[in-house]
Design a protein around this motif. Structure first.
Motif, mmCIF file in Angstrom:
data_model
loop_
_atom_site.group_PDB
_atom_site.id
_atom_site.type_symbol
_atom_site.label_atom_id
_atom_site.label_comp_id
_atom_site.label_asym_id
_atom_site.label_seq_id
_atom_site.Cartn_x
_atom_site.Cartn_y
_atom_site.Cartn_z
ATOM 1 N N ALA A 134 0.829 -1.203 0.000
ATOM 2 C CA ALA A 134 0.000 0.000 0.000
ATOM 3 C C ALA A 134 0.864 1.254 0.000
ATOM 4 O O ALA A 134 0.567 2.229 -0.710
ATOM 5 C CB ALA A 134 -0.921 -0.010 1.216
ATOM 6 N N ALA A 135 1.931 1.248 0.793
ATOM 7 C CA ALA A 135 2.811 2.413 0.860
ATOM 8 C C ALA A 135 3.482 2.679 -0.482
ATOM 9 O O ALA A 135 3.653 3.830 -0.899
ATOM 10 C CB ALA A 135 3.870 2.216 1.948
ATOM 11 N N LEU A 136 3.853 1.608 -1.187
ATOM 12 C CA LEU A 136 4.484 1.786 -2.491
ATOM 13 C C LEU A 136 3.490 2.288 -3.534
ATOM 14 O O LEU A 136 3.851 3.076 -4.415
ATOM 15 C CB LEU A 136 5.119 0.469 -2.946
ATOM 16 N N ILE A 137 2.247 1.844 -3.442
ATOM 17 C CA ILE A 137 1.226 2.400 -4.327
ATOM 18 C C ILE A 137 1.099 3.898 -4.072
ATOM 19 O O ILE A 137 1.030 4.707 -5.002
ATOM 20 C CB ILE A 137 -0.129 1.704 -4.118
ATOM 21 N N CYS A 138 1.075 4.266 -2.787
ATOM 22 C CA CYS A 138 0.969 5.688 -2.432
ATOM 23 C C CYS A 138 2.163 6.485 -2.945
ATOM 24 O O CYS A 138 2.018 7.577 -3.497
ATOM 25 C CB CYS A 138 0.860 5.835 -0.915
ATOM 26 N N ALA A 139 3.357 5.938 -2.749
ATOM 27 C CA ALA A 139 4.566 6.667 -3.106
ATOM 28 C C ALA A 139 4.751 6.787 -4.611
ATOM 29 O O ALA A 139 5.212 7.814 -5.115
ATOM 30 C CB ALA A 139 5.786 5.971 -2.495
ATOM 31 N N GLN A 140 4.374 5.731 -5.349
ATOM 32 C CA GLN A 140 4.646 5.687 -6.783
ATOM 33 C C GLN A 140 3.470 6.127 -7.654
ATOM 34 O O GLN A 140 3.675 6.625 -8.765
ATOM 35 C CB GLN A 140 5.016 4.246 -7.190
ATOM 36 N N HIS A 141 2.253 5.942 -7.169
ATOM 37 C CA HIS A 141 1.111 6.067 -8.079
ATOM 38 C C HIS A 141 -0.035 6.916 -7.532
ATOM 39 O O HIS A 141 -1.162 6.807 -8.020
ATOM 40 C CB HIS A 141 0.595 4.670 -8.440
ATOM 41 N N ALA A 142 0.236 7.753 -6.552
ATOM 42 C CA ALA A 142 -0.816 8.600 -5.996
ATOM 43 C C ALA A 142 -1.437 9.487 -7.070
ATOM 44 O O ALA A 142 -2.664 9.585 -7.183
ATOM 45 C CB ALA A 142 -0.254 9.455 -4.859
ATOM 46 N N ASP A 143 -0.619 10.120 -7.886
ATOM 47 C CA ASP A 143 -1.144 11.013 -8.934
ATOM 48 C C ASP A 143 -1.984 10.249 -9.950
ATOM 49 O O ASP A 143 -3.024 10.738 -10.405
ATOM 50 C CB ASP A 143 0.004 11.735 -9.644
ATOM 51 N N LEU A 144 -1.527 9.048 -10.300
ATOM 52 C CA LEU A 144 -2.267 8.223 -11.252
ATOM 53 C C LEU A 144 -3.676 7.927 -10.741
ATOM 54 O O LEU A 144 -4.664 8.082 -11.466
ATOM 55 C CB LEU A 144 -1.517 6.912 -11.505
ATOM 56 N N LEU A 145 -3.769 7.513 -9.478
ATOM 57 C CA LEU A 145 -5.076 7.149 -8.926
ATOM 58 C C LEU A 145 -5.950 8.383 -8.728
ATOM 59 O O LEU A 145 -7.159 8.336 -8.966
ATOM 60 C CB LEU A 145 -4.904 6.400 -7.610
ATOM 61 N N LYS A 146 -5.366 9.467 -8.280
ATOM 62 C CA LYS A 146 -6.153 10.681 -8.078
ATOM 63 C C LYS A 146 -6.768 11.161 -9.394
ATOM 64 O O LYS A 146 -7.910 11.636 -9.421
ATOM 65 C CB LYS A 146 -5.273 11.782 -7.486
ATOM 66 N N ARG A 147 -6.028 11.030 -10.479
ATOM 67 C CA ARG A 147 -6.515 11.512 -11.779
ATOM 68 C C ARG A 147 -7.425 10.507 -12.468
ATOM 69 O O ARG A 147 -8.451 10.874 -13.037
ATOM 70 C CB ARG A 147 -5.324 11.827 -12.700
ATOM 71 N N ARG A 148 -7.038 9.235 -12.409
ATOM 72 C CA ARG A 148 -7.712 8.234 -13.224
ATOM 73 C C ARG A 148 -8.724 7.374 -12.466
ATOM 74 O O ARG A 148 -9.623 6.809 -13.085
ATOM 75 C CB ARG A 148 -6.658 7.307 -13.865
ATOM 76 N N ARG A 149 -8.545 7.235 -11.159
ATOM 77 C CA ARG A 149 -9.478 6.406 -10.387
ATOM 78 C C ARG A 149 -9.609 6.978 -8.986
ATOM 79 O O ARG A 149 -9.206 6.361 -7.999
ATOM 80 C CB ARG A 149 -8.962 4.968 -10.322
ATOM 81 N N PRO A 150 -10.188 8.164 -8.834
ATOM 82 C CA PRO A 150 -10.255 8.825 -7.524
ATOM 83 C C PRO A 150 -10.997 8.005 -6.468
ATOM 84 O O PRO A 150 -10.672 8.094 -5.283
ATOM 85 C CB PRO A 150 -10.973 10.146 -7.829
#
Length: 266
Positions: free
Chosen positions: A140-156
């Protein structure tokens, strides 16, 4: 090892990264096969996945909570790399696969207790291993660190679900972890540091840095208890390398590299 960085990975067996990639690919298909057996996968998504019968099935009883977040990380990595190497006009269809994250986080939420910790397996009725939260939050921490912008934009919606799970996990991560359990202490410190800094929860991040400080002092005085073990050594090396890459504090990065070098030579 694209996550860890070449400067740390070069000290490892160069074939290990290839083995890791293959393991991720095999693990991804295995976890998603178990994930598809969910009664709440939307009908449209079931049809796209080719598993229309999933509606009447339950999750595999051996599904592990930690695998949910590992799979989520691999999914984000794969989609990001594929999108980056594809024409702009085709990226929307690639990003569309992120719908799977909402299913993953929904299952994870059902496996998490009010204490913030997780079942180890779907079939468990209680927390069987207090360290489950540390392994879950690594992914979960790595998802947050690496892909926070991706999820916020594409899958909020998926991002909000993950944030809720992570926030609840902090209660379990804040328990006392003895420094003699080197791999768990490192995992715990990494989780707290990255989660705290990702969401700007300064108290959480500082608790992670304090945990790392205590581990370094203990290791200086007493050494590493868990060594010559393929399981524990791999965790110690990978997690110390991750702290070295993602921690914002320079002293902490140096501490993590020192632990990495020590474990490498045991």
């Amino acid at each position: 090892f694209s996550i860890i960085g070449d400067d740390m990975a070069e000290d490892l067996d160069p074939t290990f990264s290839e083995v890791l990639e293959l393991a991720f690919e095999a693990g991804e298909s295995d976890v998603w096969a178990k994930m598809l057996a969910l009664e709440y996968v939307p009908a449209g998504e079931r049809a796209r996945a080719g598993k229309a019968q999933a509606r009447d099935l339950k999750p595999d009883r051996k599904l592990r909570s930690r695998d949910l977040f590992t799979y989520g990380l691999v999914l984000c990595e794969r989609i990001s790399r594929k999108a980056d190497s594809s024409p702009r006009r085709s990226r929307a269809a690639i990003y569309d696969e992120l719908w799977k994250l909402e299913v993953i986080f929904d299952v994870a939420r059902k496996m998490q207790f009010p204490s913030g910790n997780f079942k180890w397996h779907w079939s468990d009725d209680s927390v069987k291993d207090r360290n489950a939260v540390d392994f879950c939050m690594r992914g979960a921490a790595l998802i947050c660190a690496q892909h926070a912008d991706l999820l916020k934009r594409r899958r909020p919606r998926a991002w909000k679900m993950l944030r809720r799970i992570v926030k609840q996990s902090v209660k379990a991560l804040s328990r006392r972890v003895h420094e003699k359990h080197t791999n768990i202490a490192l995992l715990n410190a990494f989780d707290l540091i990255v989660i705290g800094e990702t969401f700007d929860w300064q108290k959480v991040a500082q608790s992670g840095y304090r945990r790392l400080d205590r581990l370094v002092i203990y290791t200086w005085e007493w050494g590493v208890h868990e060594f010559a073990s393929p399981t524990y050594t791999a965790i110690q090396m990978v997690v110390s390398a991750l702290i070295r890459k993602f921690a914002r504090d320079g002293e902490a990065r140096n501490q993590a590299e020192a632990i990495f070098r020590l474990v490498l030579r045991l």
